[in-house]
Scaffold this motif. Structure first.
Motif, PDB file in Angstrom:
ATOM      1  N   SER A 268      13.049   3.233  -8.863  1.00 20.37           N
ATOM      2  CA  SER A 268      12.015   2.995  -9.864  1.00 20.37           C
ATOM      3  C   SER A 268      10.857   2.158  -9.340  1.00 20.37           C
ATOM      4  O   SER A 268       9.728   2.307  -9.775  1.00 20.37           O
ATOM      5  N   SER A 269      11.117   1.271  -8.408  1.00 21.22           N
ATOM      6  CA  SER A 269      10.038   0.427  -7.911  1.00 21.22           C
ATOM      7  C   SER A 269       8.995   1.220  -7.146  1.00 21.22           C
ATOM      8  O   SER A 269       7.888   0.749  -6.917  1.00 21.22           O
ATOM      9  N   ASP A 270       9.313   2.412  -6.736  1.00 28.22           N
ATOM     10  CA  ASP A 270       8.338   3.241  -6.029  1.00 28.22           C
ATOM     11  C   ASP A 270       8.347   4.658  -6.552  1.00 28.22           C
ATOM     12  O   ASP A 270       8.039   5.599  -5.848  1.00 28.22           O
ATOM     13  N   GLU A 271       8.681   4.841  -7.811  1.00 31.38           N
ATOM     14  CA  GLU A 271       8.719   6.187  -8.403  1.00 31.38           C
ATOM     15  C   GLU A 271       7.307   6.606  -8.778  1.00 31.38           C
ATOM     16  O   GLU A 271       6.991   6.880  -9.927  1.00 31.38           O
ATOM     17  N   GLY A 272       6.414   6.642  -7.777  1.00 30.88           N
ATOM     18  CA  GLY A 272       5.050   7.093  -8.005  1.00 30.88           C
ATOM     19  C   GLY A 272       4.079   5.975  -8.285  1.00 30.88           C
ATOM     20  O   GLY A 272       2.876   6.206  -8.330  1.00 30.88           O
ATOM     21  N   ASN A 273       4.536   4.743  -8.528  1.00 30.96           N
ATOM     22  CA  ASN A 273       3.626   3.669  -8.893  1.00 30.96           C
ATOM     23  C   ASN A 273       3.713   2.468  -7.960  1.00 30.96           C
ATOM     24  O   ASN A 273       3.052   1.462  -8.187  1.00 30.96           O
ATOM     25  N   GLY A 274       4.541   2.514  -6.945  1.00 22.48           N
ATOM     26  CA  GLY A 274       4.717   1.386  -6.062  1.00 22.48           C
ATOM     27  C   GLY A 274       3.530   1.196  -5.141  1.00 22.48           C
ATOM     28  O   GLY A 274       2.633   2.022  -5.035  1.00 22.48           O
ATOM     29  N   LEU A 275       3.529   0.038  -4.460  1.00 22.29           N
ATOM     30  CA  LEU A 275       2.399  -0.329  -3.617  1.00 22.29           C
ATOM     31  C   LEU A 275       2.188   0.655  -2.477  1.00 22.29           C
ATOM     32  O   LEU A 275       1.060   1.059  -2.175  1.00 22.29           O
ATOM     33  N   GLY A 276       3.271   1.057  -1.807  1.00 21.86           N
ATOM     34  CA  GLY A 276       3.133   1.967  -0.675  1.00 21.86           C
ATOM     35  C   GLY A 276       2.528   3.298  -1.075  1.00 21.86           C
ATOM     36  O   GLY A 276       1.596   3.798  -0.439  1.00 21.86           O
ATOM     37  N   LEU A 277       3.040   3.899  -2.144  1.00 20.87           N
ATOM     38  CA  LEU A 277       2.523   5.195  -2.580  1.00 20.87           C
ATOM     39  C   LEU A 277       1.127   5.062  -3.168  1.00 20.87           C
ATOM     40  O   LEU A 277       0.280   5.941  -2.972  1.00 20.87           O
ATOM     41  N   ALA A 278       0.867   3.976  -3.905  1.00 16.56           N
ATOM     42  CA  ALA A 278      -0.469   3.781  -4.482  1.00 16.56           C
ATOM     43  C   ALA A 278      -1.509   3.656  -3.373  1.00 16.56           C
ATOM     44  O   ALA A 278      -2.602   4.224  -3.456  1.00 16.56           O
ATOM     45  N   ASN A 279      -1.171   2.925  -2.329  1.00 18.37           N
ATOM     46  CA  ASN A 279      -2.079   2.772  -1.192  1.00 18.37           C
ATOM     47  C   ASN A 279      -2.340   4.108  -0.514  1.00 18.37           C
ATOM     48  O   ASN A 279      -3.477   4.449  -0.172  1.00 18.37           O
ATOM     49  N   THR A 280      -1.269   4.894  -0.330  1.00 22.45           N
ATOM     50  CA  THR A 280      -1.415   6.202   0.307  1.00 22.45           C
ATOM     51  C   THR A 280      -2.270   7.136  -0.544  1.00 22.45           C
ATOM     52  O   THR A 280      -3.143   7.847  -0.032  1.00 22.45           O
ATOM     53  N   ARG A 281      -2.052   7.145  -1.843  1.00 23.58           N
ATOM     54  CA  ARG A 281      -2.853   7.989  -2.741  1.00 23.58           C
ATOM     55  C   ARG A 281      -4.327   7.618  -2.667  1.00 23.58           C
ATOM     56  O   ARG A 281      -5.210   8.490  -2.619  1.00 23.58           O
ATOM     57  N   THR A 282      -4.617   6.325  -2.660  1.00 27.58           N
ATOM     58  CA  THR A 282      -6.007   5.875  -2.618  1.00 27.58           C
ATOM     59  C   THR A 282      -6.683   6.312  -1.332  1.00 27.58           C
ATOM     60  O   THR A 282      -7.819   6.801  -1.342  1.00 27.58           O
ATOM     61  N   ARG A 283      -5.995   6.173  -0.207  1.00 28.30           N
ATOM     62  CA  ARG A 283      -6.580   6.552   1.073  1.00 28.30           C
ATOM     63  C   ARG A 283      -6.846   8.057   1.132  1.00 28.30           C
ATOM     64  O   ARG A 283      -7.906   8.488   1.593  1.00 28.30           O
ATOM     65  N   LEU A 284      -5.902   8.867   0.660  1.00 28.17           N
ATOM     66  CA  LEU A 284      -6.099  10.318   0.689  1.00 28.17           C
ATOM     67  C   LEU A 284      -7.221  10.739  -0.256  1.00 28.17           C
ATOM     68  O   LEU A 284      -7.975  11.667   0.033  1.00 28.17           O
ATOM     69  N   GLU A 285      -7.336  10.046  -1.384  1.00 23.65           N
ATOM     70  CA  GLU A 285      -8.417  10.357  -2.324  1.00 23.65           C
ATOM     71  C   GLU A 285      -9.774  10.069  -1.691  1.00 23.65           C
ATOM     72  O   GLU A 285     -10.723  10.845  -1.859  1.00 23.65           O
ATOM     73  N   LYS A 286      -9.855   8.950  -0.949  1.00 26.24           N
ATOM     74  CA  LYS A 286     -11.113   8.613  -0.295  1.00 26.24           C
ATOM     75  C   LYS A 286     -11.457   9.618   0.801  1.00 26.24           C
ATOM     76  O   LYS A 286     -12.630   9.959   1.013  1.00 26.24           O
ATOM     77  N   LEU A 287     -10.446  10.101   1.496  1.00 30.00           N
ATOM     78  CA  LEU A 287     -10.677  11.004   2.624  1.00 30.00           C
ATOM     79  C   LEU A 287     -10.861  12.452   2.207  1.00 30.00           C
ATOM     80  O   LEU A 287     -11.709  13.166   2.750  1.00 30.00           O
ATOM     81  N   TYR A 288     -10.051  12.920   1.239  1.00 33.38           N
ATOM     82  CA  TYR A 288     -10.005  14.351   0.940  1.00 33.38           C
ATOM     83  C   TYR A 288     -10.281  14.697  -0.522  1.00 33.38           C
ATOM     84  O   TYR A 288     -10.193  15.871  -0.881  1.00 33.38           O
TER      85      TYR A 288
END
Length: 324
Positions: A268-288
Motif C-alpha cells: 500500500s505504501s507504493d500502490e501508485g502513490n508512493g514517492l518512488g512511483l510519483a517521482n518516476t511519473r513526474t519525470r516521464l510526464e516532463k519528458l514524454y
C-alpha cells in the motif's frame, strides 16, 4: 481594364475561401503525423488543384460581367493557375513551419523541465541510498563477511558500495543513459542487497538487445527496485524474487519490474502513490507528456507488477534526427 479588376477581386475572394479548405487538409495531415516531406508533397499538389479551381471560378465571374460574353481560354487558365497555387503553397508552408516551430519549442521546454527534474531525482536517489537503515545493513553485512573470514567478499562488497555511491553522487551533463548503463547501476545495488538477504533474494533479468540500447532517464529503476525489496521481499519469511524485463513493442520501450509479495498484503505504501512511483511519473510526464506511463497491477502469478512504457529513442535515432 474592368475585366482585369473583376478577375483580381474574384480571385482574391476565392483564394481566401480556398485557404480554409487547405487549412483542413494541412490540419488533417498534421494530426495524422504525416512525415514532413510527404505532407509538403500532398499540400503542393492540393494547392495547385485549388489554385486551378480559383482561377477558373475567377475567370468565369470576370467573363460573365463583360459584354459581350467571351469564351474561356483554358490554356490561359492553366498558366494563371500557378499564381493561385504559389499563394496557397506559401500558406501551407507557413502552416507547417509554425507547427514545427511550436513543436520544437514545446520539446525544448520539456527538456529544460526534465533537466531540473533529473537533478532532483539524483538528489532523491542519494537520499534513498544514504538512509540510515540501508547503510547500517550494508555495513553490517560487510562486517559479517570480515568476521567470518571472507575478506575477499568483504572487499568486493566495499567496492560495490563505493561504486554505487560514486554513481549516485555524480552529476553528469547528460541526464539520460542507455538502459544497459542504468541496469549496471541497479545491479550494483541488487548485489549489495543479495549479500544482505542471502538466498532469500533472487534476481532475474531479461532484456532484449534492442531495449538495452534504449535511452532512459538516469536513476529510473533503482527507486522502484528498492521499493520492491523493502515492501515485498523483506516482508516475506522465505524471501522471493525481483525480476526486470525490458522489450520494444511497436516503437515503445516497456520495462516491467515484478516482485513476490506477502500473500494477502498489498504494497500500500507504493500502490501508485508512493514517492518512488510519483517521482518516476513526474519525470516521464516532463519528458514524454501523455506518451509516457507508469502503471501498477497484480500479475497473473499474484506478484506485484510495475510497468513503465514510453517512446523508444536510441543514440543512433537521435543522431539521425539531428542530421535531418
Amino acid at each position: 481594364m474592368r475585366e482585369q479588376v473583376d478577375y483580381q477581386l474574384a480571385f482574391l475572394c476565392s483564394t481566401f475561401l480556398a485557404s480554409f479548405v487547405l487549412y483542413a487538409c494541412c490540419h488533417f495531415l498534421w494530426r495524422r503525423s504525416t512525415p514532413l516531406a510527404s505532407a509538403l508533397f500532398i499540400s503542393v499538389g492540393f494547392s495547385y488543384i485549388l489554385g486551378f479551381l480559383c482561377t477558373v471560378v475567377s475567370a468565369l465571374i470576370a467573363l460573365h460581367l463583360v459584354e459581350p460574353l467571351t469564351p474561356l481560354s483554358w490554356s490561359l487558365v492553366a498558366a494563371q493557375a500557378f499564381e493561385g497555387a504559389i499563394v496557397l503553397i506559401a500558406w501551407s508552408a507557413l502552416y507547417f513551419g509554425i507547427k514545427h516551430y511550436g513543436t520544437a519549442e514545446e520539446q525544448r521546454s520539456r527538456l529544460l523541465a526534465s533537466e531540473a527534474t533529473a537533478r532532483e531525482a539524483q538528489l532523491q536517489a542519494l537520499r534513498y541510498q544514504l538512509q540510515p537503515h540501508f547503510l547500517f545493513n550494508t555495513l553490517n553485512a560487510i562486517s559479517s563477511l570480515v568476521v567470518s573470514k571472507q575478506p575477499e567478499r568483504a572487499t568486493e562488497m566495499i567496492a560495490k558500495l563505493a561504486a554505487l555511491l560514486r554513481n549516485t553522487l555524480s552529476f553528469p551533463e547528460a541526464h539520460v543513459v542507455t538502459l544497459r548503463e542504468e541496469l549496471a547501476v541497479t545491479e550494483e545495488y541488487l548485489s549489495i542487497e543479495q549479500v544482505r538477504f542471502g538466498p532469500r533474494l533472487a534476481v532475474s533479468l531479461s532484456v532484449s538487445l534492442e531495449a538495452s540500447e534504449a535511452q532512459v532517464p538516469r536513476f529510473l529503476l533503482q527507486p522502484i527496485v528498492e521499493n520492491a525489496i523493502r515492501h515485498g521481499i523483506a516482508r516475506r519469511p522465505n524471501g522471493g524474487e525481483v525480476s526486470i524485463t525490458a522489450s520494444v513493442i511497436e516503437g515503445q520501450l516497456r520495462i516491467d519490474i515484478e516482485n513476490d509479495r506477502t500473500e494477502g498484503l498489498l504494497q500500500s505504501s507504493d500502490e501508485g502513490n508512493g514517492l518512488g512511483l510519483a517521482n518516476t511519473r513526474t519525470r516521464l510526464e516532463k519528458l514524454y507528456a501523455e506518451q509516457g506511463s507508469v502503471t501498477v497491477a497484480t500479475a497473473p502469478n499474484d506478484r506485484f507488477l510495475v510497468s513503465i512504457q514510453f517512446p523508444l529513442t536510441t543514440a543512433s535515432s537521435i543522431a539521425q534526427g539531428a542530421g535531418q
